[in-house]
Design an enzyme around this catalytic site. Structure first.
Site, PDB file in Angstrom:
ATOM      1  NE  ARG A  45      10.679   1.204   5.099  1.00  0.00           N
ATOM      2  CZ  ARG A  45      10.474  -0.044   4.682  1.00  0.00           C
ATOM      3  NH1 ARG A  45      10.758  -0.375   3.437  1.00  0.00           N
ATOM      4  NH2 ARG A  45       9.986  -0.963   5.494  1.00  0.00           N
TER       5      ARG A  45
ATOM      6  CE  LYS B 228      14.277  -4.561 -14.864  1.00  0.00           C
ATOM      7  NZ  LYS B 228      15.134  -4.219 -16.010  1.00  0.00           N
TER       8      LYS B 228
ATOM      9  N   GLY C 272       0.805  -1.218   0.000  1.00  0.00           N
ATOM     10  CA  GLY C 272       0.000   0.000   0.000  1.00  0.00           C
ATOM     11  C   GLY C 272       0.836   1.265   0.000  1.00  0.00           C
ATOM     12  CG  ASN C 273       2.244   5.366   1.535  1.00  0.00           C
ATOM     13  OD1 ASN C 273       3.378   5.778   1.419  1.00  0.00           O
ATOM     14  ND2 ASN C 273       1.236   6.177   1.782  1.00  0.00           N
ATOM     15  CG  LEU C 274      -0.980   1.799  -3.824  1.00  0.00           C
ATOM     16  CD1 LEU C 274      -2.129   1.389  -4.740  1.00  0.00           C
ATOM     17  CD2 LEU C 274       0.074   0.703  -3.761  1.00  0.00           C
ATOM     18  CG  HIS C 275       5.152   5.328  -4.824  1.00  0.00           C
ATOM     19  ND1 HIS C 275       5.714   4.684  -5.896  1.00  0.00           N
ATOM     20  CD2 HIS C 275       5.633   4.684  -3.717  1.00  0.00           C
ATOM     21  CE1 HIS C 275       6.509   3.720  -5.473  1.00  0.00           C
ATOM     22  NE2 HIS C 275       6.476   3.683  -4.149  1.00  0.00           N
TER      23      HIS C 275
ATOM     24  N   GLY D 197       5.273   4.812  -8.848  1.00  0.00           N
ATOM     25  CA  GLY D 197       6.018   3.577  -9.141  1.00  0.00           C
ATOM     26  C   GLY D 197       5.072   2.369  -9.172  1.00  0.00           C
ATOM     27  CG  HIS D 198       3.089   1.019  -5.607  1.00  0.00           C
ATOM     28  ND1 HIS D 198       3.339   2.006  -4.688  1.00  0.00           N
ATOM     29  CD2 HIS D 198       3.632  -0.112  -5.093  1.00  0.00           C
ATOM     30  CE1 HIS D 198       3.994   1.498  -3.656  1.00  0.00           C
ATOM     31  NE2 HIS D 198       4.199   0.220  -3.886  1.00  0.00           N
TER      32      HIS D 198
END
Ligand code: PAF
Length: 277
Positions: free
Chosen positions: A182, A143, A27-30, A32-33
Site C-alpha cells: 500500500r 511481523k 502479490g505486488n511483491l516488495h 519484505g516479501h
C-alpha cells in the site's frame, strides 16, 4: 519455477513433495516479501508462494478493486527463489459463495478488526483453504501484520494443523517506513511524512523503556501528535506481545501497534520491545 493456476494441478505437482515451505501473499511483491521467501528457502526443499487478492478479507469500502495486481512482475521477482507460484482465479478459490467461514477469537474485533469488520475471518478462512491446498510443513508470515500473525498462530494451534509457523521480521525503507504494497498509493508529499507513524511508535517505546507506564496517556499523546500532522488515526495501542491484550504495568514483553491514514492511504506498523518490569 512453475506457475500454477488450478488446485488440481497444484495437488498433482506437490503430491510427492516431502518438505514444503509456503508463503501466502496478495502479490505486488516488495523486498519484505522476498525476505520471507528467503526464510522459506532455508527451511524446506520446495518453496510455494501463493498470489491471490482475497475478496473475503476486504470490506465494502476498502481497496479490493484498486489493489495492485502485478503477477508478471511478481513472477520475475520470484524466479530462482520459489519453486511454485500458485496464482488461482477468484472462481478457482471460491467456485460458490463461501457460506462457511472461520470465526476468529474476539481479539479479531480489536485493533485493525475494530474498523475492518470481518477482515480476520476472511484472512483465516482463505489461509485455511490455502493450507488445505498446499499442505505445507512450514508457513511464513511477516511481523509487519502482527495481529494477522497472531490469528494464524491461533488457527494452527486451535485446529491442530501440523504446520510450523515462522515469523519474518519487517523490512523497512531507508527512513524506517515499513515496506507494504500500500506504500505505492502514497503521493510524493505523503511519502515524505509517512515515517511519522513509525516515529510516534518509537517515541512510545523510548518513553516506556524509561519507566513511563501510563500507557493510555502515551497512546493519547501519540494520537494527538499524529492528528496535528494531518493523520487520521485508527488506533495506537500498547499490548502484551504474547496475547495481544492491553499492556499491564507488570508485562515485560510488549508491542506497540498503530494504524492511521495519511490522505487516502491507510498504513500500519508495530514495534516489539521488552522492558524490565
Ligand atoms: O498478508 C497477506 O498478504 C494476506 O492477508 C494473506 C495472508 C495472503 C491472506 O490473504
Amino acid at each position: 519455477m512453475q506457475i500454477i493456476q488450478t488446485i488440481s494441478e497444484l495437488r498433482k505437482t506437490l503430491k510427492n513433495q516431502t518438505s514444503i515451505a509456503f508463503l501466502p501473499t496478495m502479490g505486488n511483491l516488495h523486498a519484505g516479501h522476498i525476505h520471507l521467501v528467503e526464510i522459506a528457502k532455508q527451511h524446506a526443499k520446495c518453496v510455494v508462494v501463493s498470489i491471490f487478492v482475497n475478496p473475503l478479507q476486504f470490506g465494502p469500502n476498502e481497496d479490493l478493486a484498486n489493489y495492485p495486481r502485478t503477477l508478471e512482475a511478481d513472477c520475475a521477482k520470484l524466479s530462482g527463489l520459489a519453486d511454485i507460484v500458485f496464482a488461482p482465479s477468484v472462481t478457482e478459490m471460491y467456485p460458490e459463495v463461501q457460506t462457511m467461514t472461520i470465526s476468529p477469537p474476539p481479539i479479531a474485533n480489536e485493533l485493525c478488526g475494530a474498523t475492518r469488520l470481518g477482515h480476520f475471518s476472511g484472512v483465516v478462512t482463505v489461509v485455511m483453504k490455502l493450507f488445505n491446498m498446499v499442505r505445507p510443513d512450514i508457513a511464513i508470515f511477516g511481523k509487519k501484520d502482527f495481529q494477522q500473525l497472531f490469528m494464524i498462530k491461533e488457527l494452527v494451534k486451535q485446529f491442530n494443523l501440523p504446520i510450523e509457523i515462522i515469523a519474518g521480521e519487517t523490512v523497512r525503507e531507508v527512513d524506517g517506513l515499513a515496506m507494504s504494497s500500500r506504500n505505492g498509493y502514497l503521493s510524493t508529499d505523503e511519502r515524505l511524512v509517512a515515517i511519522q507513524l513509525n516515529m510516534a511508535l518509537r517515541g512510545i517505546v523510548v518513553a516506556t523503556k524509561n519507566g513511563n507506564k501510563n500507557f493510555v496517556e502515551l497512546e493519547q499523546q501519540a494520537i494527538q501528535q499524529l492528528s496535528q500532522h494531518n493523520w487520521l488515526v485508527d488506533y495506537i495501542s500498547i499490548r502484551s506481545s504474547a496475547n495481544l491484550k492491553p499492556a499491564l504495568a507488570t508485562d515485560k514483553n510488549l508491542v506497540v501497534l498503530g494504524a492511521a491514514k495519511i490522505g487516502k492511504t491507510r498504513l500500519i506498523d508495530n514495534i516489539e520491545f521488552c522492558i524490565d518490569a
